[in-house]
Enzyme design. Structure first.
Site: not given
Ligand SMILES: [Zn+2]
Length: 446
Positions: A177, A209-210
């Site tokens: 990820d 994004e996180e």
């Molecule tokens: Zn991700």
């Protein structure tokens, strides 16, 4: 749409060539890379040789080895920019204003640190992309170093070289990820361009994004994303175990706060406990997703199942012998139903009812909330699934135009944020094929 002229820096706009430069893709076919390897392997060096021999696996290793916890993405960004420029891509470093960091209280924001940027890139010999592959370069903390290993049973005589090669386990933060998606997208685009040099492909790798999606939000509102859209297809890369995701849950983020009055614990009636005030509300919110919607619970849906609540952080009080003056809890709701307003009402009602309308217990919404997202899942040959995590697809929407959106990627979300985040060589390589099939389907659809 925000005006970006002062902060957009177009790094390279190489001259437009009508045919593909010969040196644009200096990678070897996979079949050549695996020859010469022994049938069994005995050392770490053998594993490293497999990675060294593959441009895809080497690129993945290089970007994983550069730490890029949200807020600190510049170094990995520069690496990817250079990689794409060397392959004659026109690359834009889309800088975020420093203020964009401030929307998120979890981000690692170094005031004097390197400035954060998204990467927007496409082959310099095409005029503009119509098919965009996108993922994110930031990771969750903590940084976990890159390492290679084999499953215990893979070293025996029964394993052929192709089998053990595919089963090499690549561990480390971001291996899944989402650096697996980033690497597979880059190589799917490069491989597709070898076959069809004029394919209108673009890449977008965002920051943040996180945390709160600040990178994608900044891109979505920028002049790189005009209305009406020039794109006809967006392929989001996140761990889906090679399935096409037909939809993911929405989300609500909130803080419940209680105020009290401090007193000696021997004379609690002289104060008011903020912890006692907040507990009944939290106990009900904790199971609100399991309560039928007709009984005041959160709505679910056939496609996405139940909505769920996570009380992720609690604080309250100062010491064992003091009646607590304050208490708070941070919650995330994964919403399986499109009615965000109804879910918000249910949460506020639950707090009101369980506290008897106590004005000292309040709900504070961190964002308005996001409804679930629907994706296209119409390309044959893929498993189709739904997921409970959120993606940047919340922010890259196309109210006008007929833009298809897909969500696909290698690796499993079940290890993505954990201490054992890892992917196999086989899964990473298979994702290049998966992205290529999605690109081919999008090209035909155009
Ligand atoms: Zn991700």
């Amino acid at each position: 749409m925000k005006l970006l002229s002062s902060i957009l820096s177009t790094v390279v706009l190489a001259p437009v060539a009508r045919s593909l430069p010969e040196d644009a893709f200096p990678q070897q076919p996979l079949s050549e890379q695996t020859t010469g390897l022994a049938n069994t392997i005995s050392s770490q060096r053998d594993l490293e040789k497999v990675i060294d021999a593959s441009p895809l696996l080497s690129f993945h290793r290089d970007i994983v080895q550069i730490e890029s916890i949200s807020g600190n993405e510049a170094a990995v960004g520069d690496y990817i920019v250079q990689f794409l420029q060397e392959r004659r891509f026109a690359v834009t470093k889309q800088f975020l204003p420093r203020e964009a960091d401030k929307g998120s209280d979890d981000a690692v924001t170094a005031e004097n640190g390197p400035q954060r940027f998204n990467i927007y890139a496409y082959p310099s010999w095409i005029s503009e992309p119509k098919i965009l592959l996108t993922s994110h370069v930031d990771t969750v903390p903590p940084f976990l170093p890159y390492s290679l290993s084999l499953p215990d049973d893979a070293n025996g005589n029964s394993s052929s070289s192709s089998t053990w090669r595919e089963r090499i386990r690549i561990a480390g933060r971001g291996t899944v990820d989402a650096k697996a998606s980033v690497a597979a997208q880059v190589f799917a685009v490069l491989e597709h361009l070898e076959v069809d040099p004029m394919a209108p492909l673009g890449l977008l790798f965002v920051v943040g994004e996180e945390v709160s999606g600040e990178g994608m939000r900044w891109f979505a509102d920028s002049d790189l994303n005009p209305t009406p859209p020039r794109l006809h297809t967006v392929i989001f890369g996140e761990p889906t175990e090679h399935a096409l995701v037909a939809g993911h849950k929405g989300s609500l983020s909130l803080t419940v706060r209680a105020r009290g009055k401090a007193a000696h614990s021997g004379y609690p009636w002289l104060g008011k406990s903020a912890v006692s005030a907040i507990l009944p509300a939290l106990a009900r919110l904790d199971r609100l997703g399991d309560i039928p919607v007709d009984d005041g619970g959160l709505p679910g849906s056939k496609k996405l199942g139940k909505s769920t609540v996570n009380i992720g952080r609690m604080e309250g009080g100062v010491a064992g012998n003091v009646v607590p003056v304050s208490a708070s809890a941070k919650l995330i709701v994964r919403l399986a139903h499109p009615d965000v307003e109804l879910a918000r009402q249910r949460i506020e009602e639950a707090v009101r009812e369980t506290t008897g309308g106590d004005p000292d217990v309040e709900v504070e919404w961190n964002l308005y909330g996001n409804a679930p997202i629907e994706f296209d899942a119409d390309v044959p040959g893929f498993n189709v699934t739904t997921v409970n995590y959120a993606t940047d697809a919340f922010y890259l929407r196309f109210p006008t135009g007929n833009v298809k959106r897909y969500l696909y990627g290698p690796g499993s979300i079940f290890v993505a944020h954990g201490a054992d985040e890892a992917i196999t060589v086989g899964d990473l390589e298979r994702a290049v094929e998966g992205y290529r099939r999605l690109i081919e389907a999008a090209d035909r659809h155009a």
